[in-house]
Write an enzyme that holds these catalytic residues in place. Structure first.
Site, short mmCIF file in Angstrom:
data_model
loop_
_atom_site.label_atom_id
_atom_site.label_comp_id
_atom_site.label_asym_id
_atom_site.label_seq_id
_atom_site.Cartn_x
_atom_site.Cartn_y
_atom_site.Cartn_z
N LYS A 183 0.85 -1.20 0.00
CA LYS A 183 0.00 0.00 0.00
C LYS A 183 0.88 1.25 0.00
CE LYS A 183 -0.45 0.01 5.05
NZ LYS A 183 -1.38 0.03 6.19
N TYR B 96 16.40 29.92 9.34
CA TYR B 96 15.17 30.64 9.69
C TYR B 96 14.92 30.58 11.20
CZ TYR B 96 13.81 30.86 4.76
OH TYR B 96 13.76 31.12 3.41
#
Length: 368
Positions: A35, A259
């Site tokens: 899956k 950042y």
């Protein structure tokens, strides 16, 4: 030249891990779970890597059809079953096995004329409380399915919530097995209980577990569902995410990085910029100290992960330079270790690999 970030899929490791699953659960047939695009490895690679499996299991009906188009002739199991009455025709047309976990799915099968016989897996809810019939409802659901002429074989199925923690005080595997045996008493059919955790713990549960089919997922991709390492279970990594250093910065005490200026250098240090960021599938929330390898040497993330780049400590790595090889996870660095440092699980890292990342195949030790 392309950006130096790439993921290498190790088909040899996938094949090896499948053999490990057989060794852990001797005598049981194996549904190899593919899956989510084979946990980010690619559906076609999943088919080839698990070519010796007894069947392939997944969620997505369109990808199940794709497996048939790719030439897979052995069983295919839809782990969540059908989602709409129009899906019923796919079962007989393509020879899919379907999980049945609710009364609505039973009704879909009762009210639709099937073109041929199908096999189903009747799911019992033994405490996971996600999908399945409760033990006291199970026999009645089984009887309704048995009354449908087109249904051939009914496999009895459940799913463990804590197979990585056998004695979990809230819900142990043994308690789930007890509930399963109670609900399935007197019902004919093969049994399918174990996910990766159950397979890996099979030896410890040999007196409790009786599997005709097992459903390994994460273990086939070199990850584990619990606290023991992949190496401890003798599993090999199947995906290596690798990049390079693309820039260097010499920092002094009190300089900050990235950042938010969330990392501050305590003294002189060399920082490297790696071509990989959260737009590539690396977790943005990974904290300072998350491990990685540079030229085969262990070091750590510093500063905040940005969209396309991250920064790492190179201070103690001699001869580090632009072009130095970086392993984010995989060969030499277990994905579960990276995931644990980032407060997530290896499943998420594999499945989050972004489409822009180049993917290649290579034997373990041959990552780009």
């Amino acid at each position: 030249m392309p950006r130096p970030l790439s993921a290498t899929i190790h088909l040899d490791s996938m094949q090896y891990n499948l053999m490990r699953a057989r060794a852990c659960a001797p005598g049981a047939k194996i549904w190899a779970v593919v899956k989510a695009n084979a946990y980010g490895h690619g559906l076609e690679r999943g088919l080839r890597g698990f070519a010796e499996a007894d069947g392939l299991a997944l969620i997505e009906t369109d990808n199940a059809v794709r497996l048939r188009e790719l030439g897979w002739t052995r069983p295919i199991l839809l782990l969540e079953g059908i989602f709409d009455g129009s899906d019923v025709e796919l079962l007989a047309e393509h020879g899919f096995d379907s999980t049945v976990h609710c009364i609505e799915q039973v009704k879909m099968l009762e009210y639709t004329r099937l073109a041929g016989p199908i096999d189903v897996h009747l799911k019992m809810n033994t405490g996971m409380n996600r999908l399945g019939f409760r033990p006291e409802e199970y026999a009645a659901a089984h009887a309704r399915l048995r009354a449908i002429p087109a249904i051939r074989n009914i496999t009895l199925m459940t799913h463990f919530a804590n197979a990585d923690e056998l004695d979990n005080p809230r819900l142990s595997v043994r308690e789930q097995v007890r509930r399963f045996q109670l609900g399935a008493a007197g019902l004919a059919g093969e049994r399918s209980l174990s996910n990766s955790g159950g397979v890996l713990q099979q030896a410890a549960l040999i007196d409790a577990l009786s599997n005709d089919w097992v459903r390994p997922g994460i273990m086939l991709y070199g990850g584990t569902p619990g606290q023991q390492t992949a190496a401890g279970y003798k599993l090999l990594p199947t995906m290596t995410l690798a990049s390079e250093i693309i820039g260097l910065q010499q920092l002094q005490a009190d300089d900050t990085v990235g950042y938010g200026s969330s990392f501050t250098a305590s003294g002189p240090m060399l920082v490297g910029v790696v071509a990989c960021g959260y737009a590539d599938g690396y977790p943005r929330h990974a904290p300072h100290g998350t491990p990685l390898l540079v030229d085969g040497m262990r070091t750590s993330l510093v500063g905040r992960v940005s969209m396309d780049m991250m920064t790492v400590d190179l201070t103690h790595i001699a001869n580090a330079r632009v072009g130095s090889k970086v392993v984010l996870w995989g060969d030499g660095l277990p994905i579960d270790e990276v995931a644990d440092a980032a407060g997530t699980i290896g499943y998420e890292l594999m499945c989050a690999l972004a489409p822009r990342v180049r993917v290649r195949e290579g034997a373990l030790g041959q990552a780009a």
